[in-house]
Scaffold this motif. Sequence first.
Motif, short mmCIF file in Angstrom:
data_model
loop_
_atom_site.label_atom_id
_atom_site.label_comp_id
_atom_site.label_asym_id
_atom_site.label_seq_id
_atom_site.Cartn_x
_atom_site.Cartn_y
_atom_site.Cartn_z
N THR A 133 -5.28 2.43 -1.47
CA THR A 133 -3.92 2.76 -1.91
C THR A 133 -3.95 3.84 -2.98
OG1 THR A 133 -1.79 1.76 -2.48
CG2 THR A 133 -3.69 0.97 -3.73
N GLN A 184 0.85 -1.20 0.00
CA GLN A 184 0.00 0.00 0.00
C GLN A 184 0.89 1.25 0.00
OE1 GLN A 184 -1.20 1.30 3.87
NE2 GLN A 184 -3.36 1.29 3.33
N THR A 204 -5.29 -3.01 2.49
CA THR A 204 -4.31 -2.56 1.48
C THR A 204 -5.01 -2.12 0.19
OG1 THR A 204 -4.00 -4.88 0.87
CG2 THR A 204 -2.30 -3.88 2.26
#
Length: 244
Positions: A233, A178, A230
């Motif tokens: 991002t 990320q 994640t």
Amino acid sequence: MNTRKNAPLALVTGASRGIGKAIAEALAEAGYHLILTCSHTLPDLQEVAACLEEKYGITCTAMAADASEPAAIEKVFASLDHLDVLVNNAGISYIGLLTDMSVEEWQHVLNTNLSSCFYTSRLAVPLMLLKHSGRIINISSVWGNVGASMEVAYSASKGGVNSFTKALAKELAPSNIQVNAISCGVIDTAMNHCFSPEEMNALREEIPADRLGQPEEVAKLVLQLIQAPTYLTGQILTLDGGWQ
Ligand code: NAD
């Protein structure tokens, strides 16, 4: 360097004071072992590291490493065999007219604020790829979006940090790494001590929240980003009390 293999490890650049110091404390409280860097303030950083070790029972290594010097950053990474979190926080401001700025001053701001993100990330990513996971957070500024008068180099460097963040997030999303940035408004740190009380009051009056942000608020958002999926991002999260 004792980083306890497999223990969660985070690296924060420019952590001797201000926002970086607050981020280091938030990560220590969350159980991360730490590598902290600064350029010219090693005794202060060593004191921060010793305090965090004692208070949170983590390992915390303080290193003098100029973020604008690729060789210094290579030394920091030389003994690392894993890394979970990288926070690119080191930064400087330059206030003055474009016509008064030398080539060296321009390059120093760009190297410290923008190229530094490349110098660390190029070494952090291979370590993160080993675990197919990682978090990179870049500390940016609202001036990177809107530009500040008499701060062309600073504004350009932070605009660059935002683009760097978005591009790297796309490159690393398939690897579960990320990459985000926090775009800060006016945060109450020594970086703003160059402004007079009158100038600071005028700035504060423009901020709907009617106060400066605190370094601990940036640190809290760093921690929330690290704990977020994640799938979040490539974002530039603005933390400015509703200012811009
Ligand atoms: P600060 O001046 O209080 O602290 C800066 C830290 O970076 C210090 O630890 C200093 O030693 C370190 N540093 C400076 N140059 C370095 C270099 N070449 N190599 C390694 N370390 C270096 O500033 P701050 O307000 O805590 O700023 C931290 C980050 O937040 C910076 O990137 C800054 O641009 C950003 N930011 C700050 C504000 C604000 O209002 N304070 C607003 C937007 C963004």
